[in-house]
Design a protein around this motif. Structure first.
Motif: not given
Lengths: 294, 243
Positions: A1-2, A205-207, A211, B103, B105-108
């Motif tokens: 993931m970037p 939300v899947g961070a 991250f 939602a 942003e935090v998964i890039g």
């Protein structure tokens, strides 16, 4: 993931601003403790430089009794010249020593001296400073020898004083560094608490774990970095102040003998910044490990 | 899309939340999990998100077995499963747009994706004009719409809703259900845990009823309680009724 550098920078800045009082406290504690560490390092290197300087000029003086016979004096002189570890020797006659005493002693003390009662001397420089002790052991108590003197005790006292000072500085710095680490840990803990809703949404939300952790990690790291930069500036200032006080026209002063080169100062500042970054990272890593459930 | 295979979950205090539950939910289905408080609905939702692990049995989500999934893969699982809660869980200091964008942003996701996806989903939930409002400036129904938008903005395969209308009046609740129905029509599987009988009766979708952790009813186009017209429906009839 970037990983979004922009996002992490923004979140770190927000965290630092929200916790600004704790941040200032942590930065100041890091700065004070690291300034002490830096001062201790300067002292250590200065002491090493001064020690080198003193040892380079270590001179052993073999004082002959005023009553010693010319043959005794000659025997001592020729033996000194033959010793492989003695670099150079010069003979100072009774008259020469008498004249020197006149410049060194107070008039009251000098009055008691005459040329005949003044001892003649051999002034010798050993190849290595540690051979001064060998010269002492070889000639002290020999026929015709009054005494052998070398500045052992002065060097020893100076070294001991510097060592004690250094340990005091390092001990205080260590305690302060520990408190700086704990303060950073507590700041990060408060930041985690303040952002617990955001963290729960991020998880939802899947961070990824990294991250979520990175803004907190970078917050501790920045606190350590800023504190250490302040400390490095203090160390730089201290070095400049001491250099300005060390008069090059008077190389006999301790300050002059202890002065550091630019590279030595750079090395000290580098170590200070490195410790600061390390303290910040370790403090925040411990807080994250303990208080951030991802 | 979702499969529970003989799943049992007990909490440390000895309460058995879910007992020998086996359940299949196909892609694109709309399913209500109903039952009284403590019947195990929320535990099922939490297990689907891997917030809880069962003591026995296996669970598949979007083709993956999630019980033995390594911990580092869990965030990637959650990207395929949107979730909405009774208490909305919005961030009070962020605007509507920022809450939804968060939602992504935090998964890039890149900024360009955020800027194109968020307005679309806000349009879907009917909140385009309130994109710059804070949650405190919105009604309960609007806040839940923002929560739905946040759960759906990443276009997940599955949308879970745990008592999504628990804090809303009946009219607003119907609006939320219509929204979930629209999302379901895009092909997203929707699972709603609720004890709002009126809504379940109104929607007439598949109903799975839990009681003390056990499935006691699984009915296609069901109602909250026992249907007066059809009577109790044995679980084995569900497949035939649904088709």
């Amino acid at each position: 993931m970037p990983l979004s550098a922009d996002y992490i920078a923004r979140e770190t800045a927000t965290n630092l601003w929200r916790n600004r009082l704790m941040t200032i406290a942590a930065v100041l504690t890091v700065a004070v403790s690291l300034a002490l560490v830096g001062a201790a390092l300067l002292l250590k290197q200065g002491a090493a430089n001064a020690e080198n300087y003193w040892q380079r000029g270590t001179q052993v003086t073999v004082w002959m009794k005023a009553s010693s016979s010319p043959s005794e004096s000659h025997a001592v002189g020729s033996e000194l010249k033959q010793l492989p570890y003695v670099h150079a020797c010069s003979y100072h006659s009774q008259l020469a020593d008498y004249r020197e005493a006149k410049t060194l002693l107070s008039p009251g003390e000098f009055q008691a001296l005459t040329v005949k009662t003044t001892p003649a001397s051999y002034r010798c420089t050993p190849n290595q400073p540690q051979y001064a002790q060998a010269v002492y052991n070889r000639f002290n108590g020999q026929p015709g020898v009054l005494k052998v003197s070398a500045p052992f005790s002065q060097i020893h006292t100076m070294e001991e004083t510097i060592t004690v000072l250094q340990w005091v500085f390092l001990s205080v710095a260590l305690v302060l560094l520990l408190s700086a680490g704990v303060l950073i840990l507590n700041t990060i803990r408060m930041a985690i608490f303040a952002r617990r809703r955001e963290v729960s949404v991020m998880k939802l939300v899947g961070a990824t774990n990294w991250f979520i952790r990175l803004p907190f990690m970078s917050e501790g790291l920045i606190q350590g970095l800023i504190g250490s930069i302040v400390a490095a500036a203090v160390v730089f200032g201290l070095h400049a102040l001491l250099n300005s006080l060390a008069n090059p026209n008077n190389p006999g002063t301790v300050l002059y003998q202890m002065r550091l080169s630019g590279w030595e100062l750079f090395g000290t500042d580098f170590v200070v910044v490195l410790i600061g970054v390390l303290i910040g990272s370790v403090g925040s890593a411990m807080a994250i490990r303990r208080f951030l459930d991802v | 899309m979702i499969r529970f295979d003989n799943v049992t979950k007990a909490y440390k205090n000895g309460t058995v939340a879910v007992r020998n539950v086996s359940l299949d939910i196909q892609k694109g289905e709309f399913v209500f999990l109903v039952g009284p408080s403590g019947s195990g609905k929320t535990t099922c939702i939490r297990m689907l998100l891997r917030e809880e692990l069962p003591d026995r049995g296996r669970i598949w989500v979007a083709g993956r077995e999630i019980i033995h999934m390594p911990k580092w893969r869990v965030p990637y699982l959650r990207r395929n499963v949107g979730c909405v809660f009774q208490d909305f869980r919005l961030l009070p200091n962020k605007t509507v747009f920022q809450n939804v964008a968060f939602a992504l942003e935090v998964i890039g996701r890149p900024k360009s994706v955020v800027e194109s996806q968020v307005p679309q989903v806000l349009d879907l939930v009917g909140l385009s004009k309130k994109r710059d409002n804070l949650p405190s400036e919105l009604s309960g129904g609007e806040q839940q719409r923002v929560a739905v938008a946040r759960a759906f903005v990443n276009r997940p395969l599955i949308l879970l809703a745990d008592e999504p209308t628990g804090n809303l009046d009946p009219g607003t609740s119907q609006g939320i259900m219509r929204l979930l129905d629209r999302i379901n029509r895009t092909g997203t599987t929707v699972v709603v845990a609720t004890h709002d009988a009126a809504l379940v009766d109104w929607m007439r979708r598949r109903v799975v009823e839990l009681d003390q952790g056990t499935i006691v009813r699984d009915q296609a186009r069901g109602v909250y309680g026992i249907d007066a017209n059809t009577g109790p429906v044995p679980r084995t009839e569900v497949g035939a009724r649904r088709s």
